[in-house]
Design an enzyme around this catalytic site. Sequence first.
Site: not given
Length: 232
Positions: A85, A194, A196
Amino acid sequence: MKIGVVTFPGSLDDRDAQRAVRLAGAEPVALWHGSHSLEGVDALVLPGGFSYGDYLRCGAIASLSPIMTEVIDAANKGMPVLGICNGFQMLAEAHLVDGGLIRNDHGNFICRDQKLRVENTDSAWTSDFAVGQEITIPLKNGEGGFIADAETLARLEGEGQVMFRYVDVNPNGSLNDIAGVRNARGNVVGLMPHPEHAVEAGFGPDTDVAMRSGIDGLGFFTSVIKQALVNA
């Protein structure tokens, strides 16, 4: 394996990235934007957030932070680097990947579970996926529209540097539905969604495999660990 996660003023997802690294089986190393040391890490993550408040182009100021001198040098020498991002925006501003990111075409910040299709697995961060595989990971951005001139876009497509595309809906107006790209060498990957946030069962988005499975993002981090073992 040690994977460094750089914190910039305004980073929001650095701790999440460190957690993802740990769950994948590596040692996360917290790095500070004002440092000139990479602390001997084997790979790097530039996390999401709003570095320097996005007061200029997103990622533009962060791309000139002191530690980016070392990040750029390490990337050019082959170290794996993942920009997520805001980190993707930094990579583009630092010319470590081609193209750029602009304001979403609808003008609004968007946050949603986003389905992606894997277009290429030939990179340090994607070998645990399969070409054509569809994964679901969270997306949250206000300036996520991927752009490039026609020549650059044709080269990215023709040379297999498009890594991921949006499926079902294009959330931000990205050209060719592009959600992630890599550099020519394959060690640097920029991704707008994302991963994560999808690394532990029950804490990520629902998938077709099982409700609340939510681990489709883990493959980014396990991929780079396995490559390090192969290259050791």
